[in-house]
Motif scaffolding. Structure first.
Motif, mmCIF file in Angstrom:
data_model
loop_
_atom_site.group_PDB
_atom_site.id
_atom_site.type_symbol
_atom_site.label_atom_id
_atom_site.label_comp_id
_atom_site.label_asym_id
_atom_site.label_seq_id
_atom_site.Cartn_x
_atom_site.Cartn_y
_atom_site.Cartn_z
ATOM 1 N N THR A 54 -74.449 11.083 77.694
ATOM 2 C CA THR A 54 -73.189 10.360 77.779
ATOM 3 C C THR A 54 -72.666 9.919 76.420
ATOM 4 N N PHE A 55 -73.530 9.472 75.535
ATOM 5 C CA PHE A 55 -73.075 8.863 74.286
ATOM 6 C C PHE A 55 -72.226 9.798 73.423
ATOM 7 N N PRO A 56 -72.600 11.064 73.211
ATOM 8 C CA PRO A 56 -71.700 11.931 72.423
ATOM 9 C C PRO A 56 -70.344 12.130 73.082
ATOM 10 N N SER A 61 -64.357 11.143 73.223
ATOM 11 C CA SER A 61 -63.480 11.101 74.389
ATOM 12 C C SER A 61 -62.012 10.953 73.995
ATOM 13 N N THR A 62 -61.746 10.386 72.854
ATOM 14 C CA THR A 62 -60.379 10.298 72.350
ATOM 15 C C THR A 62 -60.271 11.182 71.121
ATOM 16 N N ASP A 63 -59.073 11.340 70.611
ATOM 17 C CA ASP A 63 -58.917 12.188 69.431
ATOM 18 C C ASP A 63 -59.195 11.444 68.129
ATOM 19 N N GLY A 64 -59.594 10.191 68.237
ATOM 20 C CA GLY A 64 -59.961 9.425 67.056
ATOM 21 C C GLY A 64 -61.282 8.706 67.251
ATOM 22 N N LEU A 65 -62.113 8.742 66.253
ATOM 23 C CA LEU A 65 -63.425 8.110 66.349
ATOM 24 C C LEU A 65 -63.315 6.589 66.391
ATOM 25 N N THR A 72 -66.252 1.714 73.014
ATOM 26 C CA THR A 72 -67.701 1.609 73.204
ATOM 27 C C THR A 72 -68.193 0.201 72.934
ATOM 28 N N ILE A 73 -67.705 -0.408 71.876
ATOM 29 C CA ILE A 73 -68.128 -1.771 71.537
ATOM 30 C C ILE A 73 -67.707 -2.753 72.626
ATOM 31 N N VAL A 74 -66.480 -2.624 73.102
ATOM 32 C CA VAL A 74 -66.009 -3.507 74.178
ATOM 33 C C VAL A 74 -66.842 -3.285 75.438
ATOM 34 N N ALA A 75 -67.147 -2.039 75.749
ATOM 35 C CA ALA A 75 -67.959 -1.748 76.932
ATOM 36 C C ALA A 75 -69.350 -2.353 76.805
ATOM 37 N N LEU A 76 -69.951 -2.251 75.629
ATOM 38 C CA LEU A 76 -71.290 -2.829 75.431
ATOM 39 C C LEU A 76 -71.266 -4.347 75.556
ATOM 40 N N VAL A 77 -70.251 -4.977 74.979
ATOM 41 C CA VAL A 77 -70.146 -6.436 75.059
ATOM 42 C C VAL A 77 -69.974 -6.880 76.513
ATOM 43 N N ALA A 92 -63.049 -1.029 78.478
ATOM 44 C CA ALA A 92 -63.246 -0.013 77.443
ATOM 45 C C ALA A 92 -62.015 0.870 77.303
ATOM 46 N N CYS A 93 -61.429 1.243 78.433
ATOM 47 C CA CYS A 93 -60.221 2.080 78.391
ATOM 48 C C CYS A 93 -59.057 1.346 77.735
ATOM 49 N N VAL A 94 -58.876 0.090 78.093
ATOM 50 C CA VAL A 94 -57.782 -0.701 77.519
ATOM 51 C C VAL A 94 -57.998 -0.886 76.023
ATOM 52 N N ALA A 95 -59.225 -1.163 75.610
ATOM 53 C CA ALA A 95 -59.506 -1.341 74.184
ATOM 54 C C ALA A 95 -59.233 -0.059 73.408
ATOM 55 N N ALA A 96 -59.687 1.077 73.930
ATOM 56 C CA ALA A 96 -59.435 2.352 73.254
ATOM 57 C C ALA A 96 -57.947 2.652 73.187
ATOM 58 N N PHE A 97 -57.238 2.364 74.274
ATOM 59 C CA PHE A 97 -55.797 2.594 74.288
ATOM 60 C C PHE A 97 -55.072 1.706 73.275
ATOM 61 N N LEU A 98 -55.430 0.423 73.245
ATOM 62 C CA LEU A 98 -54.759 -0.499 72.317
ATOM 63 C C LEU A 98 -55.025 -0.145 70.867
ATOM 64 N N VAL A 99 -56.254 0.223 70.562
ATOM 65 C CA VAL A 99 -56.573 0.600 69.175
ATOM 66 C C VAL A 99 -55.836 1.877 68.806
ATOM 67 N N LYS A 100 -55.780 2.837 69.717
ATOM 68 C CA LYS A 100 -55.062 4.082 69.439
ATOM 69 C C LYS A 100 -53.569 3.823 69.262
ATOM 70 N N ALA A 101 -53.002 2.936 70.111
ATOM 71 C CA ALA A 101 -51.581 2.603 69.993
ATOM 72 C C ALA A 101 -51.314 1.868 68.676
#
Length: 106
Positions: A54-56, A61-65, A72-77, A92-101
């Motif tokens: 799962t980890f890789p 999963s997004t086009d940016g690391l 991932t960090i939000v999901a772990l917390v 996790a999805c919301v955090a990835a979306f906000l950072v990407k936006a």
């Protein structure tokens, strides 16, 4: 292009190898496993394999690391905070979306 005969030979070999990997422990280990170390090792194998698979996928999963790392960090917390699976996934999805936006704005 691969011929049909070669394909089925490869299929039989792969099926045989897969079957042997599963059948050999059943044939060789007839009794119950009593060794504490080995039992604890076997108890953690599914989690280790799931994490290794799962980890890789999480990191790419997004086009940016950066955005996937933020998710991932939000999901772990959230997971260590004993939140539900749905809360962890949505967070996790919301955090990835906000950072990407945010990265697209700057």
């Amino acid at each position: 292009m691969i011929s049909l005969q070669v394909f089925f030979m490869q299929l039989v070999v792969m099926a045989g190898v897969t079957y042997l990997i599963r059948a050999i422990p059943l044939v060789l280990c007839k009794g119950e496993v009593t060794n504490r170390f080995f039992r604890s090792f076997l108890a953690y194998v599914p989690y280790a394999v799931l994490g290794a698979m799962t980890f890789p996928a999480i990191l790419f999963s997004t086009d940016g690391l950066v955005s996937s790392a933020a998710g991932t960090i939000v999901a772990l917390v959230l997971a260590f905070g004993r939140k539900s699976l749905l809360t962890v996934a949505v967070g996790a999805c919301v955090a990835a979306f906000l950072v990407k936006a945010a990265m697209m704005l700057f």
